[in-house]
Write a protein that holds these residues in place. Structure first.
Motif, PDB file in Angstrom:
ATOM      1  N   GLU A 103      15.079   2.349  -1.427  1.00  0.00           N
ATOM      2  CA  GLU A 103      15.374   2.028  -0.023  1.00  0.00           C
ATOM      3  C   GLU A 103      14.340   2.601   0.942  1.00  0.00           C
ATOM      4  N   ASP A 104      13.620   3.668   0.527  1.00  0.00           N
ATOM      5  CA  ASP A 104      12.586   4.208   1.409  1.00  0.00           C
ATOM      6  C   ASP A 104      11.239   3.517   1.191  1.00  0.00           C
ATOM      7  N   GLY A 105      11.243   2.431   0.420  1.00  0.00           N
ATOM      8  CA  GLY A 105      10.036   1.642   0.240  1.00  0.00           C
ATOM      9  C   GLY A 105       9.166   2.085  -0.916  1.00  0.00           C
ATOM     10  N   SER A 106       9.535   3.217  -1.545  1.00  0.00           N
ATOM     11  CA  SER A 106       8.675   3.694  -2.632  1.00  0.00           C
ATOM     12  C   SER A 106       8.880   2.844  -3.879  1.00  0.00           C
ATOM     13  N   HIS A 107       7.881   2.841  -4.737  1.00  0.00           N
ATOM     14  CA  HIS A 107       7.881   1.994  -5.919  1.00  0.00           C
ATOM     15  C   HIS A 107       8.938   2.472  -6.912  1.00  0.00           C
ATOM     16  N   ALA A 108       9.798   1.565  -7.351  1.00  0.00           N
ATOM     17  CA  ALA A 108      10.835   1.936  -8.309  1.00  0.00           C
ATOM     18  C   ALA A 108      10.484   1.464  -9.710  1.00  0.00           C
ATOM     19  N   SER A 109      10.051   0.206  -9.845  1.00  0.00           N
ATOM     20  CA  SER A 109       9.687  -0.272 -11.173  1.00  0.00           C
ATOM     21  C   SER A 109       8.919  -1.577 -11.063  1.00  0.00           C
ATOM     22  N   GLY A 110       8.336  -1.990 -12.181  1.00  0.00           N
ATOM     23  CA  GLY A 110       7.639  -3.268 -12.225  1.00  0.00           C
ATOM     24  C   GLY A 110       6.177  -3.151 -11.877  1.00  0.00           C
ATOM     25  N   PRO A 111       5.501  -4.299 -11.771  1.00  0.00           N
ATOM     26  CA  PRO A 111       4.047  -4.290 -11.643  1.00  0.00           C
ATOM     27  C   PRO A 111       3.441  -3.859 -10.293  1.00  0.00           C
ATOM     28  N   PHE A 159      13.300   5.413  11.990  1.00  0.00           N
ATOM     29  CA  PHE A 159      13.267   4.073  11.391  1.00  0.00           C
ATOM     30  C   PHE A 159      12.217   4.010  10.299  1.00  0.00           C
ATOM     31  N   GLN A 160      12.367   3.009   9.440  1.00  0.00           N
ATOM     32  CA  GLN A 160      11.268   2.569   8.593  1.00  0.00           C
ATOM     33  C   GLN A 160      11.240   1.052   8.686  1.00  0.00           C
ATOM     34  N   VAL A 161      10.066   0.484   8.883  1.00  0.00           N
ATOM     35  CA  VAL A 161       9.953  -0.975   8.942  1.00  0.00           C
ATOM     36  C   VAL A 161       8.983  -1.422   7.853  1.00  0.00           C
ATOM     37  N   PHE A 162       9.485  -2.265   6.934  1.00  0.00           N
ATOM     38  CA  PHE A 162       8.682  -2.703   5.796  1.00  0.00           C
ATOM     39  C   PHE A 162       8.286  -4.164   5.946  1.00  0.00           C
ATOM     40  N   ALA A 163       7.074  -4.473   5.485  1.00  0.00           N
ATOM     41  CA  ALA A 163       6.677  -5.878   5.397  1.00  0.00           C
ATOM     42  C   ALA A 163       7.536  -6.550   4.338  1.00  0.00           C
ATOM     43  N   ILE A 164       7.739  -7.860   4.498  1.00  0.00           N
ATOM     44  CA  ILE A 164       8.540  -8.614   3.543  1.00  0.00           C
ATOM     45  C   ILE A 164       7.794  -8.769   2.223  1.00  0.00           C
ATOM     46  N   PHE A 171      15.043  -2.878  -3.118  1.00  0.00           N
ATOM     47  CA  PHE A 171      14.373  -4.136  -2.812  1.00  0.00           C
ATOM     48  C   PHE A 171      13.909  -4.734  -4.136  1.00  0.00           C
ATOM     49  N   MET A 172      14.230  -6.011  -4.359  1.00  0.00           N
ATOM     50  CA  MET A 172      13.764  -6.646  -5.587  1.00  0.00           C
ATOM     51  C   MET A 172      12.906  -7.851  -5.237  1.00  0.00           C
ATOM     52  N   CYS A 173      11.874  -8.056  -6.076  1.00  0.00           N
ATOM     53  CA  CYS A 173      10.982  -9.184  -5.858  1.00  0.00           C
ATOM     54  C   CYS A 173      11.292 -10.277  -6.879  1.00  0.00           C
ATOM     55  N   PRO A 174      11.410 -11.523  -6.424  1.00  0.00           N
ATOM     56  CA  PRO A 174      11.798 -12.600  -7.341  1.00  0.00           C
ATOM     57  C   PRO A 174      10.668 -13.088  -8.230  1.00  0.00           C
ATOM     58  N   CYS A 175       9.409 -12.697  -7.941  1.00  0.00           N
ATOM     59  CA  CYS A 175       8.294 -13.314  -8.673  1.00  0.00           C
ATOM     60  C   CYS A 175       8.043 -12.644 -10.018  1.00  0.00           C
ATOM     61  N   HIS A 176       7.690 -11.373  -9.981  1.00  0.00           N
ATOM     62  CA  HIS A 176       7.331 -10.709 -11.233  1.00  0.00           C
ATOM     63  C   HIS A 176       8.171  -9.463 -11.474  1.00  0.00           C
ATOM     64  N   GLY A 177       9.265  -9.351 -10.736  1.00  0.00           N
ATOM     65  CA  GLY A 177      10.218  -8.300 -11.057  1.00  0.00           C
ATOM     66  C   GLY A 177       9.902  -6.920 -10.535  1.00  0.00           C
ATOM     67  N   GLY A 178       9.113  -6.811  -9.467  1.00  0.00           N
ATOM     68  CA  GLY A 178       8.897  -5.511  -8.852  1.00  0.00           C
ATOM     69  C   GLY A 178      10.174  -5.043  -8.160  1.00  0.00           C
ATOM     70  N   PRO A 234       1.500  -2.090  -7.463  1.00  0.00           N
ATOM     71  CA  PRO A 234       0.652  -0.903  -7.580  1.00  0.00           C
ATOM     72  C   PRO A 234       0.994   0.203  -6.582  1.00  0.00           C
ATOM     73  N   ARG A 235       1.883  -0.066  -5.626  1.00  0.00           N
ATOM     74  CA  ARG A 235       2.223   0.949  -4.625  1.00  0.00           C
ATOM     75  C   ARG A 235       3.564   0.582  -3.992  1.00  0.00           C
ATOM     76  N   GLY A 236       4.051   1.451  -3.089  1.00  0.00           N
ATOM     77  CA  GLY A 236       5.290   1.163  -2.395  1.00  0.00           C
ATOM     78  C   GLY A 236       5.105   0.041  -1.383  1.00  0.00           C
ATOM     79  N   LEU A 237       6.211  -0.361  -0.746  1.00  0.00           N
ATOM     80  CA  LEU A 237       6.136  -1.454   0.231  1.00  0.00           C
ATOM     81  C   LEU A 237       5.196  -1.089   1.387  1.00  0.00           C
ATOM     82  N   PHE A 238       4.577  -2.113   1.973  1.00  0.00           N
ATOM     83  CA  PHE A 238       3.752  -1.909   3.168  1.00  0.00           C
ATOM     84  C   PHE A 238       4.673  -1.535   4.330  1.00  0.00           C
ATOM     85  N   GLU A 239       4.307  -0.460   5.039  1.00  0.00           N
ATOM     86  CA  GLU A 239       5.183   0.018   6.107  1.00  0.00           C
ATOM     87  C   GLU A 239       4.485  -0.110   7.458  1.00  0.00           C
TER      88      GLU A 239
END
Lengths: 179, 482
Positions: free
Chosen positions: A140-148, A106-111, A129-136, A150-155
């Motif tokens: 799917e594995d939580g790693s950073h794809a694009s946008g501001p 499994f991988q469990v990511f913070a929202i 995963f897309m963020c509605p605020c500033h476009g991060g 500074p790191r991948g999702l909190f796991e």
């Protein structure tokens, strides 16, 4: 420095004696109030700044039985904040993304987006995963794809125990205190 | 009878003396100007905020489980509750606006110069406190935006080195955004910050009395520490007029219009929010701040990541310090803005920057349009006469959520470039590379697209150009042929 002994002359008899007694009273009074301020102030600061002396309250929380999470898919799960108060209302519910890679993997990511904490949304088709605020955006594995961000999702740390998926949670993840 | 009551009160309260020392104090006649009404206007807004705020607190429940419901009750059931909420909201908007005008006016008129340094410093802190009221007030409107706004605040705190985690905990009053967080912000908004404002305001007004109000500046008049106070006293002695009744008229007229404007806005636009309920599991939300924080919202999206933490944590401190310390490094000399071109440039630059950022914040071109992939139509011209392969690509551009970031026919996200004329910019090879590997702000789709899907997608994109523009050509290939 000469000083009349306190008992020698009654107050007001000699101006010099009066002034010096007043000085002593002033000093004692100020000292006493300083002590009083400490007696109130120290507990007050301790109360307000208890954030600096607290200990971690993280604990293992169940996200439900494994069959809630289909193989190869990413689903939203909700758990109840383990330190919630009766008056928290809906805010005691904490969402997170559960990715079941396969079997017990499994991988469990913070929202929360790692940029500024907005809720990221899972897009099944583009597997992002897309963020509605500033476009991060995150893969799917939580790693950073694009946008501001500074790191991948909190796991979350997680484990499978007696047929249930459990995560170690208990605080809002931030860059200072990830999960 | 009335006269004897007045005399009785005067004997006990010394009202005449009080009046002479306050409202009746003498000011330079040049201050009888429409430029000098913004301070009293801000004060009026503050009083209005106190009165309406107290009334709202009669009904509002500062609990995360019930705040949202009590706001709905205020809007829909409490008699005139909607009106009070609207006045409080518009009062805050006007307070920030008029206070900004007051700041700019005193800056451009050199009012901060010797000997009014403390007046300026206390005013700067009043400005910060007012912005603090705006932020905490937005949290008390406890809806989705407030909830995620707290998350943003916590995330900013979390970037502070060494004590970030403790600061987050202190701000949230716990490990999560929950009941105690709202109680903390309620206490700040209702007790702590207003108390600070009243204390600072007392200092601010006391200084207006002790050091006098700034005379209307004249080009060529130079402030010198040795002579300024004697010159000012001379003006007061020779030509000074009592503030009440000679000068207060313009303040009263402005204040009257201000109230009318606030009430009109409240009646026309009504109360703001609450938006969706503050339930963190309702993640289909796009949090946005109130307009005063739109510039910050914008700059957080537009800054390069490497300078973000610095600009978030250090730049505001430096900027605020430069503002507060202004009278200590620019305390003498010319006051009139015609002789201070840099001051004018700074004001224009500040307004331009804040204005452009706020404008961008209103439509947030950096945010993906989360529903564009399923909700935005494909322009008919882009599917007309296309081959089945190209049509498959047109479907993929929707279903793979490309349009959340790329627009077609002005519909869709603005995060990436519009695709309407993409074939004039990128060759087939470049399109394939961009889709598979991504670059810049675009994620790589290599793992999520079947090779056949990439072929279809690129085939469709190659048709996206106007008939009168040629498609992009690979210049290196042509060079080899020659």
């Amino acid at each position: 420095m000469k000083q009349a002994s306190p008992g020698a002359a009654p107050t007001g008899a000699a101006p010099a004696t009066g002034v010096s007694r007043r000085n002593i009273l002033l000093k004692v009074g100020a000292g006493l109030n300083g002590l009083a301020a400490l007696l109130i102030g120290v507990p007050l600061l301790g109360y307000v700044l208890s954030s600096f002396t607290r200990k971690s309250q993280d604990s293992w929380i169940s996200l439900g039985p494994l069959d809630h999470f289909p193989q190869g898919e990413t689903r939203l799960a909700v758990y109840r904040n383990p330190v919630s108060k009766p008056w928290d209302g809906d805010t005691a519910e904490v969402p997170c993304w559960v990715r079941r890679i396969e079997g017990d993997a499994f991988q469990v990511f913070a929202i929360n987006c790692t940029h500024l904490g907005c809720p990221v949304r899972w897009f099944q088709e583009s597997r992002l995963f897309m963020c509605p605020c500033h476009g991060g955006a995150f893969y799917e594995d939580g790693s950073h794809a694009s946008g501001p961000p500074p790191r991948g999702l909190f796991e979350y740390q997680h484990k499978v125990e007696s047929g249930e998926l459990k995560v170690l949670g208990g605080h809002l993840p931030t860059l200072a205190e990830p999960l | 009878m009335l006269r004897s009551i007045a005399l009785w009160l005067e004997e006990r309260l010394h009202l005449v003396k009080l009046f002479q020392a306050t409202g009746g104090h003498k000011v330079p006649p040049s201050t009888n100007s429409w430029f000098y009404v913004f301070g009293s206007g801000t004060l009026l807004c503050f009083i209005l905020q106190i009165v309406t705020g107290i009334c709202l607190a009669f009904v509002y429940v500062p609990s995360t489980s019930q705040a949202w419901a009590s706001l709905q009750y205020l809007n829909n059931q409490q008699f005139l509750g909607w009106f009070l909420r609207a006045v409080h909201n518009w009062g805050s908007i006007f307070m920030v606006g008029i206070m900004t005008l007051h700041l700019v006016q005193t800056f451009l008129f050199g009012a901060f110069k010797y000997p009014r340094e403390l007046t300026w410093v206390s005013g700067c802190f009043l400005f910060l406190c007012t912005l603090g009221m705006a932020f905490t007030g937005q949290i008390l409107r406890f809806d989705q935006d407030a909830y995620w706004g707290l998350g943003i605040g916590a995330s900013i705190m979390g970037r502070v080195p060494f004590i970030g985690a403790e600061l987050v905990h202190l701000m949230l009053a716990g490990s999560f955004i929950a009941g105690e967080t709202l109680s903390r912000f309620f206490s700040l908004h209702v007790f702590v910050v207003p108390g600070l404002i009243i204390a600072l305001l007392s200092l601010h007004l006391r200084l207006v009395l002790t050091k006098g109000i700034n005379e209307y500046p004249k080009p060529g008049y130079v402030v010198r520490k040795e002579s300024y106070e004697t010159e000012y006293e001379e003006v007061i002695e020779k030509t000074g007029v009592p503030f009440v009744p000679n000068v207060i008229g313009k303040d009263l007229i402005f204040s009257g219009f201000l109230i009318v404007a606030i009430v009109t806005c409240a009646l026309v636009f009504g109360p703001q929010g609450p938006s969706g309920p503050p339930n963190p599991t309702l993640i289909h939300t796009a949090p946005a701040p109130d307009f005063y924080f739109l510039p910050i919202y914008a700059i957080l999206a537009l800054l390069p990541a490497y300078m973000e933490t610095f600009l978030l944590l250090v730049a505001p401190v430096l900027g605020i310090a430069a503002l507060i310390l202004l009278p200590f490094y620019s305390g003498t000399g010319e006051k009139h803005f015609r002789r201070r071109p840099m001051a004018v440039v700074i004001v224009l630059l500040a307004f331009l920057t804040v204005g452009v950022l706020a404008y961008l914040g209103t439509f947030a071109p950096w945010s993906p349009h989360m529903d564009a992939w399923s909700g935005a139509a494909t322009p008919p011209a882009y599917v007309k006469g296309r081959t089945p392969l190209e049509l498959r690509g047109a479907v993929l551009i929707q279903s793979k959520q490309c349009r959340n970031c790329h627009s077609l026919g002005d519909e869709g996200g603005l995060r990436g470039p519009a695709l309407d004329t993409v074939a004039t910019r990128l060759t087939r090879d470049q399109l394939i590379r961009q889709v598979i590997q991504g670059s810049g702000n675009m994620p790589a789709y290599g793992k999520n697209l079947h090779p056949a899907e990439v072929t279809a997608l690129v085939a469709f994109m190659q048709t996206l150009r106007p008939s009168y523009e040629p498609e992009a050509k690979d210049s290196s290939q042509q060079a080899n042929i020659r």
